[in-house]
Scaffold this motif. Structure first.
Motif, PDB file in Angstrom:
ATOM      1  N   ARG A  47       0.832  -1.205   0.000  1.00 34.31           N
ATOM      2  CA  ARG A  47       0.000   0.000   0.000  1.00 34.31           C
ATOM      3  C   ARG A  47       0.870   1.261   0.000  1.00 34.31           C
ATOM      4  O   ARG A  47       0.616   2.209  -0.760  1.00 34.31           O
ATOM      5  CB  ARG A  47      -0.917   0.005   1.221  1.00 34.31           C
ATOM      6  CG  ARG A  47      -2.003   1.091   1.193  1.00 34.31           C
ATOM      7  CD  ARG A  47      -2.602   1.260   2.580  1.00 34.31           C
ATOM      8  NE  ARG A  47      -2.993  -0.005   3.170  1.00 34.31           N
ATOM      9  CZ  ARG A  47      -4.147  -0.623   2.924  1.00 34.31           C
ATOM     10  NH1 ARG A  47      -5.017  -0.079   2.086  1.00 34.31           N
ATOM     11  NH2 ARG A  47      -4.436  -1.765   3.519  1.00 34.31           N
ATOM     12  N   ASN A  77       2.579   1.755  -3.385  1.00 30.51           N
ATOM     13  CA  ASN A  77       1.639   2.282  -4.386  1.00 30.51           C
ATOM     14  C   ASN A  77       1.464   3.787  -4.235  1.00 30.51           C
ATOM     15  O   ASN A  77       1.394   4.529  -5.226  1.00 30.51           O
ATOM     16  CB  ASN A  77       0.280   1.574  -4.264  1.00 30.51           C
ATOM     17  CG  ASN A  77       0.310   0.163  -4.810  1.00 30.51           C
ATOM     18  OD1 ASN A  77       1.128  -0.155  -5.680  1.00 30.51           O
ATOM     19  ND2 ASN A  77      -0.558  -0.692  -4.304  1.00 30.51           N
ATOM     20  N   THR A  78       1.383   4.247  -2.985  1.00 26.41           N
ATOM     21  CA  THR A  78       1.229   5.688  -2.729  1.00 26.41           C
ATOM     22  C   THR A  78       2.464   6.455  -3.192  1.00 26.41           C
ATOM     23  O   THR A  78       2.350   7.511  -3.831  1.00 26.41           O
ATOM     24  CB  THR A  78       0.996   5.943  -1.230  1.00 26.41           C
ATOM     25  OG1 THR A  78      -0.138   5.199  -0.795  1.00 26.41           O
ATOM     26  CG2 THR A  78       0.750   7.418  -0.971  1.00 26.41           C
ATOM     27  N   SER A  99      10.677   6.231  -9.142  1.00 27.57           N
ATOM     28  CA  SER A  99       9.673   5.348  -9.750  1.00 27.57           C
ATOM     29  C   SER A  99      10.285   3.993 -10.099  1.00 27.57           C
ATOM     30  O   SER A  99       9.650   2.948  -9.917  1.00 27.57           O
ATOM     31  CB  SER A  99       9.092   5.998 -11.003  1.00 27.57           C
ATOM     32  OG  SER A  99       8.443   7.206 -10.679  1.00 27.57           O
ATOM     33  N   GLY A 116       4.594   5.549  -5.466  1.00 35.03           N
ATOM     34  CA  GLY A 116       4.626   5.503  -6.923  1.00 35.03           C
ATOM     35  C   GLY A 116       3.688   6.500  -7.567  1.00 35.03           C
ATOM     36  O   GLY A 116       4.005   7.105  -8.599  1.00 35.03           O
ATOM     37  N   SER A 117       2.509   6.686  -6.965  1.00 34.00           N
ATOM     38  CA  SER A 117       1.536   7.626  -7.531  1.00 34.00           C
ATOM     39  C   SER A 117       1.910   9.082  -7.269  1.00 34.00           C
ATOM     40  O   SER A 117       1.569   9.977  -8.050  1.00 34.00           O
ATOM     41  CB  SER A 117       0.141   7.336  -6.958  1.00 34.00           C
ATOM     42  OG  SER A 117       0.124   7.568  -5.558  1.00 34.00           O
ATOM     43  N   LYS A 118       2.637   9.346  -6.188  1.00 34.20           N
ATOM     44  CA  LYS A 118       3.016  10.719  -5.842  1.00 34.20           C
ATOM     45  C   LYS A 118       4.247  11.205  -6.602  1.00 34.20           C
ATOM     46  O   LYS A 118       4.324  12.357  -7.013  1.00 34.20           O
ATOM     47  CB  LYS A 118       3.317  10.803  -4.338  1.00 34.20           C
ATOM     48  CG  LYS A 118       2.101  10.952  -3.446  1.00 34.20           C
ATOM     49  CD  LYS A 118       2.552  11.212  -2.014  1.00 34.20           C
ATOM     50  CE  LYS A 118       1.391  11.539  -1.107  1.00 34.20           C
ATOM     51  NZ  LYS A 118       1.843  11.885   0.256  1.00 34.20           N
ATOM     52  N   SER A 119       5.216  10.333  -6.743  1.00 32.80           N
ATOM     53  CA  SER A 119       6.518  10.769  -7.242  1.00 32.80           C
ATOM     54  C   SER A 119       6.555  10.876  -8.764  1.00 32.80           C
ATOM     55  O   SER A 119       6.011  10.041  -9.481  1.00 32.80           O
ATOM     56  CB  SER A 119       7.596   9.785  -6.780  1.00 32.80           C
ATOM     57  OG  SER A 119       8.856  10.170  -7.288  1.00 32.80           O
ATOM     58  N   THR A 120       7.217  11.941  -9.242  1.00 34.36           N
ATOM     59  CA  THR A 120       7.460  12.105 -10.674  1.00 34.36           C
ATOM     60  C   THR A 120       8.951  11.938 -10.976  1.00 34.36           C
ATOM     61  O   THR A 120       9.386  12.149 -12.093  1.00 34.36           O
ATOM     62  CB  THR A 120       7.015  13.504 -11.139  1.00 34.36           C
ATOM     63  OG1 THR A 120       7.713  14.497 -10.372  1.00 34.36           O
ATOM     64  CG2 THR A 120       5.513  13.668 -10.971  1.00 34.36           C
TER      65      THR A 120
END
Length: 290
Positions: A254, A257-258, A269, A260-264
């Motif tokens: 979990r 996943n968070t 990544s 991965g979704s936040k980082s650019t």
């Protein structure tokens, strides 16, 4: 020491002229479930045998096979249906009187009357002591194998956790670059528009801070560290730990996943993808831990 739920055990002994062979195997299962395949005259001891298995195994699907061989295992007994024979005799006498038949029935003729005489096989009553002893030996053999499998799982999971911790620290160190990266991008864009001198420096810093806060993964990193530490601790705990580890795997996934979704950040990544791959491998291994 952790135990795998996969294993096999066997024991063979002679007890009072009876050869006893016990085989036991176990596979993954969410709960504890044991089933027996054995002669019918042993069904009275099933609860006793179940307790022997349950004293050593707490989780998994366990199948126990008990085989008995010996000259005294069964006995034959000749039985007669006297009521049916009475009916035969009565009808035969009536037929003799009716048709004036004078021949008497012989013993050999009586034996040929259908369903009157039959041989029934009876199973010998058995003492559970010898069988219980063989079962205990088979269970010990099973436990040894499950512990050996568990030790291999323990060492491999430890290695994976150590590698994961290194990647988490890499992500943590890179996350501090996020603010600088955002500020550089914003200033670069403004420079392209030749509007930098007209923009309030405080406003730039505020925007950078807001964007950086949205992309911050510090909380997730903190929780990941905590989960990994707990994982290490639980691995050294006695008893059934598989469910606890399975829950932690879900929590680790979990947090990843968070992040991965936040980082650019491309490298972050990439590390997240590698970490999720390791977590999936651990999840498969945890499914086999008692």
């Amino acid at each position: 020491m952790i135990k795998s739920m996969t294993g096999y055990g066997r024991a063979s002994n002679e007890w009072n002229g009876v050869q006893i062979t016990v085989e036991i195997k176990s596979v993954n299962h969410r709960y504890f479930d044991v089933s027996f395949r054995m002669p019918k005259n042993l069904l009275q001891f099933e609860s006793t045998f179940k307790k022997i298995v349950q004293q050593n195994e707490h989780r998994g699907k366990v199948d126990v096979f008990i085989q008995l061989e010996g000259a005294d295992m069964t006995s034959n007994k000749l039985q007669a249906d006297w009521e049916l024979l009475d009916q035969y005799i009565t009808l035969l006498k009536q037929a003799g009187e009716r048709y004036e038949l004078k021949d008497d029935l012989s013993i050999s003729q009586l034996l040929h009357l259908e369903d009157v005489f039959h041989v029934q096989q009876q199973e010998t009553d058995l003492d559970s002591v010898g069988i219980a002893h063989s079962l205990e030996e088979a269970v010990k053999s099973l436990v040894t194998m499950r512990e050996s499998e568990g030790d291999a799982l323990y060492r491999d999971i430890r290695l994976k956790l150590n590698e994961m911790e290194k990647k988490v620290e890499l992500i943590s160190s890179m996350s501090s670059e996020v603010t600088t990266t955002y500020e550089t991008r914003i200033r670069h864009k403004l420079a392209e528009l030749k509007e930098l001198e007209d923009v309030d420096e405080g406003r730039v810093l505020t925007e950078v801070a807001l964007l950086a806060d949205k992309a911050s993964v510090d909380e997730e990193i903190t929780r990941l560290r905590s989960h990994l530490t707990q994982f290490h601790d639980i691995l050294t705990t006695e008893g059934a730990i598989g469910r606890k580890l399975d829950f932690l795997v879900q929590e680790i996934n979990r947090e990843l996943n968070t992040i991965g979704s936040k980082s650019t950040h491309q490298t972050i990544s990439h590390h997240v993808v590698e970490l999720k791959s390791e977590v999936e491998k651990i999840r498969e291994q945890v499914q086999n831990i008692e």
